[in-house]
Design a protein around this motif. Sequence first.
Motif, PDB file in Angstrom:
ATOM      1  N   TYR A  33      -0.402  -0.391  -6.571  1.00  0.00           N
ATOM      2  CA  TYR A  33      -0.771  -1.598  -7.214  1.00  0.00           C
ATOM      3  C   TYR A  33       0.440  -2.525  -7.238  1.00  0.00           C
ATOM      4  CZ  TYR A  33      -4.822   1.317  -8.075  1.00  0.00           C
ATOM      5  OH  TYR A  33      -6.225   2.163  -7.935  1.00  0.00           O
ATOM      6  N   TYR A  35       0.906  -5.680  -9.806  1.00  0.00           N
ATOM      7  CA  TYR A  35       0.500  -6.729 -10.756  1.00  0.00           C
ATOM      8  C   TYR A  35       1.490  -7.918 -10.846  1.00  0.00           C
ATOM      9  CZ  TYR A  35      -2.946  -3.024 -11.920  1.00  0.00           C
ATOM     10  OH  TYR A  35      -4.104  -2.161 -11.753  1.00  0.00           O
ATOM     11  N   GLN A  37       2.658 -10.189 -14.402  1.00  0.00           N
ATOM     12  CA  GLN A  37       2.501 -10.550 -15.771  1.00  0.00           C
ATOM     13  C   GLN A  37       3.036 -11.801 -16.226  1.00  0.00           C
ATOM     14  OE1 GLN A  37       3.748  -7.534 -18.689  1.00  0.00           O
ATOM     15  NE2 GLN A  37       2.099  -8.068 -19.927  1.00  0.00           N
ATOM     16  N   GLY A  40       3.082 -13.678 -22.301  1.00  0.00           N
ATOM     17  CA  GLY A  40       2.297 -13.694 -23.217  1.00  0.00           C
ATOM     18  C   GLY A  40       0.659 -13.425 -22.733  1.00  0.00           C
ATOM     19  N   MET A  41       0.778 -12.974 -21.497  1.00  0.00           N
ATOM     20  CA  MET A  41      -0.416 -12.856 -20.705  1.00  0.00           C
ATOM     21  C   MET A  41      -0.817 -11.148 -20.198  1.00  0.00           C
ATOM     22  SD  MET A  41      -1.121 -16.251 -18.868  1.00  0.00           S
ATOM     23  CE  MET A  41      -2.782 -15.923 -18.402  1.00  0.00           C
ATOM     24  N   GLY A  42      -1.888 -10.861 -19.811  1.00  0.00           N
ATOM     25  CA  GLY A  42      -2.329  -9.778 -19.242  1.00  0.00           C
ATOM     26  C   GLY A  42      -1.728  -9.589 -17.868  1.00  0.00           C
ATOM     27  N   LEU A  43      -2.116  -8.458 -17.343  1.00  0.00           N
ATOM     28  CA  LEU A  43      -1.573  -8.159 -16.107  1.00  0.00           C
ATOM     29  C   LEU A  43      -2.889  -8.483 -15.022  1.00  0.00           C
ATOM     30  CD1 LEU A  43      -0.684  -4.745 -17.377  1.00  0.00           C
ATOM     31  CD2 LEU A  43       0.903  -5.812 -15.696  1.00  0.00           C
ATOM     32  N   LEU A  45      -3.986  -8.397 -11.178  1.00  0.00           N
ATOM     33  CA  LEU A  45      -3.954  -7.691  -9.858  1.00  0.00           C
ATOM     34  C   LEU A  45      -3.594  -8.604  -8.588  1.00  0.00           C
ATOM     35  CD1 LEU A  45      -3.904  -4.682  -8.433  1.00  0.00           C
ATOM     36  CD2 LEU A  45      -6.255  -4.955  -8.317  1.00  0.00           C
ATOM     37  N   GLY A  58      -6.186  -8.322  -4.418  1.00  0.00           N
ATOM     38  CA  GLY A  58      -6.710  -8.405  -5.737  1.00  0.00           C
ATOM     39  C   GLY A  58      -7.119  -9.648  -6.180  1.00  0.00           C
ATOM     40  N   PHE A  90       5.000  -5.782 -11.864  1.00  0.00           N
ATOM     41  CA  PHE A  90       4.716  -4.347 -12.063  1.00  0.00           C
ATOM     42  C   PHE A  90       3.930  -3.721 -11.008  1.00  0.00           C
ATOM     43  CE2 PHE A  90       6.358  -3.648 -16.254  1.00  0.00           C
ATOM     44  CZ  PHE A  90       6.171  -5.085 -17.016  1.00  0.00           C
ATOM     45  N   PHE A 105       3.139   3.044 -14.503  1.00  0.00           N
ATOM     46  CA  PHE A 105       3.646   1.679 -14.299  1.00  0.00           C
ATOM     47  C   PHE A 105       5.259   2.181 -13.846  1.00  0.00           C
ATOM     48  CE2 PHE A 105       0.797  -1.725 -14.695  1.00  0.00           C
ATOM     49  CZ  PHE A 105      -0.392  -0.842 -15.197  1.00  0.00           C
ATOM     50  N   GLY A 106       5.941   1.112 -12.982  1.00  0.00           N
ATOM     51  CA  GLY A 106       7.224   1.074 -12.823  1.00  0.00           C
ATOM     52  C   GLY A 106       7.947   0.179 -13.764  1.00  0.00           C
ATOM     53  N   PRO A 107       9.061   0.183 -13.856  1.00  0.00           N
ATOM     54  CA  PRO A 107       9.901  -0.863 -14.963  1.00  0.00           C
ATOM     55  C   PRO A 107       9.849  -2.183 -14.760  1.00  0.00           C
ATOM     56  CG  PRO A 107      11.497   0.180 -13.639  1.00  0.00           C
ATOM     57  CD  PRO A 107      10.124   0.667 -13.169  1.00  0.00           C
ATOM     58  N   ARG A 110      11.797  -8.816 -12.863  1.00  0.00           N
ATOM     59  CA  ARG A 110      11.696 -10.049 -13.472  1.00  0.00           C
ATOM     60  C   ARG A 110      12.239 -11.058 -12.569  1.00  0.00           C
ATOM     61  NH1 ARG A 110      10.749 -11.319 -18.620  1.00  0.00           N
ATOM     62  NH2 ARG A 110      11.214  -9.198 -19.264  1.00  0.00           N
TER      63      ARG A 110
ATOM     64  N   ARG B  43       7.543  -1.565 -19.813  1.00  0.00           N
ATOM     65  CA  ARG B  43       6.591  -1.310 -19.057  1.00  0.00           C
ATOM     66  C   ARG B  43       5.383  -0.883 -19.866  1.00  0.00           C
ATOM     67  NH1 ARG B  43       8.638   3.676 -15.468  1.00  0.00           N
ATOM     68  NH2 ARG B  43      10.633   3.063 -16.176  1.00  0.00           N
ATOM     69  N   PHE B  89      -2.964  -3.560 -24.290  1.00  0.00           N
ATOM     70  CA  PHE B  89      -3.935  -3.927 -23.568  1.00  0.00           C
ATOM     71  C   PHE B  89      -5.207  -3.065 -23.229  1.00  0.00           C
ATOM     72  CE2 PHE B  89      -1.961  -7.548 -21.717  1.00  0.00           C
ATOM     73  CZ  PHE B  89      -0.528  -7.261 -22.079  1.00  0.00           C
TER      74      PHE B  89
END
Lengths: 114, 110
Positions: A33, A35, A37, A40-43, A45, A58, A90, A105-107, A110, B43, B89
């Motif tokens: 996958y 994603y 981000q 201040g927000m969610g992930l 897809l 997605g 991510f 998840f990967g690191p 940015r 992460r 989350f």
Amino acid sequence: NAGVTQTPKFQVLKTGQSMTLQCAQDMNHNSMYWYRQDPGMGLRLIYYSASEGTTDKGEVPNGYNVSRLNKREFSLRLESAAPSQTSVYFCASIRTSGSNYEQYFGPGTRLTVT
Amino acid sequence: GENVEQHPSTLSVQEGDSAVIKCTYSDSASNYFPWYKQELGKRPQLIIDIRSNVGEKKDQRIAVTLNKTAKHFSLHITETQPEDSAVYFCAATKGNMLTFGGGTRLMVKP
């Protein structure tokens, strides 16, 4: 066992430039996958690949393309970067076996687009 | 598609108190509900999950409950510690698709 790896860790692009984000996993997972981000927000897809050879859109696919190169690797390409694509990206992988899930998840990468 | 709402968006508790974060989902076909903890600049990490055939699951100070009829699930953290401070989350999963909630910033004050 490195898990999920991503390159690069940081990237600055100018508007209109292109780049490819790389992701690899060594856990023999079927699904991968991408994603994004935003601060201040969610992930959200972007694209996913349920298995080698398949990819699906997605929630936010516009401006991106993906390639599932083999079972290990899943890349994300920005053909013409825009400031709205400034975000942390991510990659994640999941191995599904019946009702069992393993998720990693990967690191993150940015990305700043100026 | 699936829609996941998460509340509250921020939560401040005193060390030792309990914290509860709630999520609702829209698609009754979702059958797997993981919770992730994300520390600043890191992460997301899976901390606990629950499947649709289970009503409650506990792991030390963390528990998750699921009400399939009402389509909501909750994360409970007891005896909170400063190291629990992070963004949490929830997610709802149908097939290979995860849909995430917007996140809750938990601050545990010493």
